[in-house]
Each structure stands twice: as C-alpha cells, then as structure tokens.
Design an enzyme around this catalytic site. Sequence first.
Site, PDB file in Angstrom:
ATOM      1  N   ARG A   1      10.672  62.889  61.874  1.00 38.10           N
ATOM      2  CA  ARG A   1      10.852  64.337  62.036  1.00 38.10           C
ATOM      3  C   ARG A   1      11.774  64.870  60.962  1.00 38.10           C
ATOM      4  NH1 ARG A   1      12.525  66.877  66.884  1.00 38.10           N
ATOM      5  NH2 ARG A   1      11.207  65.448  68.044  1.00 38.10           N
TER       6      ARG A   1
ATOM      7  N   LYS B   1       1.253  65.495  61.143  1.00 37.78           N
ATOM      8  CA  LYS B   1       2.485  66.288  61.088  1.00 37.78           C
ATOM      9  C   LYS B   1       2.248  67.624  61.786  1.00 37.78           C
ATOM     10  CE  LYS B   1       5.754  68.231  57.718  1.00 37.78           C
ATOM     11  NZ  LYS B   1       6.032  68.363  56.270  1.00 37.78           N
TER      12      LYS B   1
ATOM     13  N   ASP C   1      11.533  69.314  46.167  1.00 40.40           N
ATOM     14  CA  ASP C   1      12.307  68.760  47.293  1.00 40.40           C
ATOM     15  C   ASP C   1      12.232  67.236  47.298  1.00 40.40           C
ATOM     16  OD1 ASP C   1      14.022  68.931  49.480  1.00 40.40           O
ATOM     17  OD2 ASP C   1      12.405  69.217  50.940  1.00 40.40           O
TER      18      ASP C   1
ATOM     19  N   VAL D   1       6.318  64.219  63.000  1.00 41.23           N
ATOM     20  CA  VAL D   1       5.169  63.418  62.580  1.00 41.23           C
ATOM     21  C   VAL D   1       4.852  62.374  63.653  1.00 41.23           C
ATOM     22  CG1 VAL D   1       4.213  61.947  60.758  1.00 41.23           C
ATOM     23  CG2 VAL D   1       5.877  63.715  60.173  1.00 41.23           C
TER      24      VAL D   1
END
Length: 323
Positions: free
Chosen positions: A41, A61, A153, A47
Amino acid sequence: MGNQDSKAIKQGYALATPRFKKFTYGQLKKATKGFTKEIGRGAGGVVYRALLSDQRVAAVKQLNEAKQGEAEFLTELKTNEKLNHMNLIEIWGYCAEGKHRLLVYEYMEHGSLADNIHSNSVSWDKRFEIAIGIAKGLAYLHDDCLEWVLHCDIKPQNILLDSNYQPKVADFGLSKLQSRGRRKNSSFSRIRGTRGYMAPEWVYNLPITSKVDVYSYGIVLLEMVTGKSPAAAFQTYEEGGMKGHGTLTTWVREKKNVAASKEAWINEIIDPMIAGNYDVNKMEIMVKVALQCVEEDRDVRPSMSKVVEMLLSFEDDDQSPRA
C-alpha cells in the site's frame, strides 16, 4: 463532477486503453478473493494479489477515491501504453466502473525494493544488478521511448522485483509524457515526487528535465549501499568543529572525504546486512556514480544512459581475468 468532465474522462479512456483489457469490478473482486490478499500500500492506493480467470497471477492496485486519483489513473494508462522494456512494469488491464479505479499489473514475486533493502534476501551482487536494471529502465524512458517520459517519483517503493530479483520501475501516476521536440520546455502545475528523493529544481522552481529522475536514482543507490533512508537523521560535522544535521548525501560525502583509505570509508557507510560480503571496487563505483547523480547542479549530473555505461563498463572489467 460535471457532464463536461465526465465526457472528457470517457474520451481519455477511449484514447488511452486500446492496448489493455477492460475488467469489471466484479471480476477483480473475485480474482482478489474480495480484496483480502493485500501485498502493498502507498499514498495512491492498496495493491492485492489476484488470480485471473486465465490462471495468471496478477497484482491489482485499487486507487484511493480522490479527485487527483482520476488524473493519475489516466496518466498511468496513457504512459504505460507507450512503454515496452524489461525493466518497466507491465500493465495488463484496468477497471473504470462507477467510482472504482483499478489497475491490473504483472505480479512481482519479491515485492518492492524498499521491502528487500532491509532484509538479508538481497546480496551485494544482487544490489549491483538491480542498480543496473533500474538505470536501463530509466535510460529507456529518457532516450529510447517513442515519447519522452519523466517518471518524477523514483524511490525504492516504486521499484518492484520479480522472481529472479530483476527490477521493474512501477507507478507512473505522477509521470510526465511529452513529444521529444518539446522536452526542453517542461511545465508542471505542481511539485511531484517524495520528500528525500526530490531534486532541488522542484524547490527552486527551475525548469524540470530528465535530471530530476537522475537525482532520485542517485538517492536510491545511496540507500541500497547504506541501508539508510534519506529521511533518517544524520549527524555531520561542519567547519570549526560545530555539530549539525545533514542529509544522507552529505553524510556519505563526509565519510568518503575524511577517511584514510577506500576500505575505511566504505566500511563506515556499508549496510550492516552486507558488511564483510561485498566487492570493494564495485561498491566504490556505485557510490561514485550515486554522488554524481545527486549533484546540486543538474548540468553536472550524468544522463541515465551514461550511468548505464559506467556501471556496465565496470561490470565488464570485473569479468576479465585477474592477475
């Protein structure tokens, strides 16, 4: 949500999803046994492990219900449709039914790099191979993909490992997709990324280039070497003997600069999990590459293609007979 927004979103799915299978919510609820087998998570959602009707094991997800979740969901689909590389996660399908937004991925046996860094399961050799694999995936996004992709990210939680510990970059919800001709004029409406892994450009409101991913990658390398999170507190010593707190980067640089020998500073920073069981020369090149990647001046940072070249050339040298 207004009719115009709803219409735009439907058009977005039509454009973004011809490559992916459309699942119903009921199918995914059954595949995940009622969303009971949680395997991870994060801020974006949870997920679950799933067994699809064709007997493939998958990761599902379920995105959090939020306004920005819709945009990130579409971004992930649009981005992944353009991608095809062994070091990037593969999406198999999606569900956009009512308020539900779910993504169906290939299942990754060993979970995230974050889970594995702090366990004995990832040896030094595996860490070096993982570093090369992540670099190859990012180099493809920046230089070889049909469109120019910034991930925005990169962190251990977004690097997944398969049954052979082959890394795959995942979670493209914050990514930026642009045609190659426009890539020098990147504009972002908001800061993207995770504290500790974000390049200084975000904070100083400088133009964003692929070097933001390079910076994040460098932080991930340092975390793989040291076993320490960039969010941890580090005590450093400044001029005049005054004590102060620094970052993971300043801590590693200081250990490297003040040590009497290569072996000495490596012994100081090495993750205790792999202490005494690593290649000193490989460790040195990995740290050297990492510190180049996290330079404040983005122009000094290497490209990801150059990073792959540096790591692979060392690996090739390492395979040659030794005297």
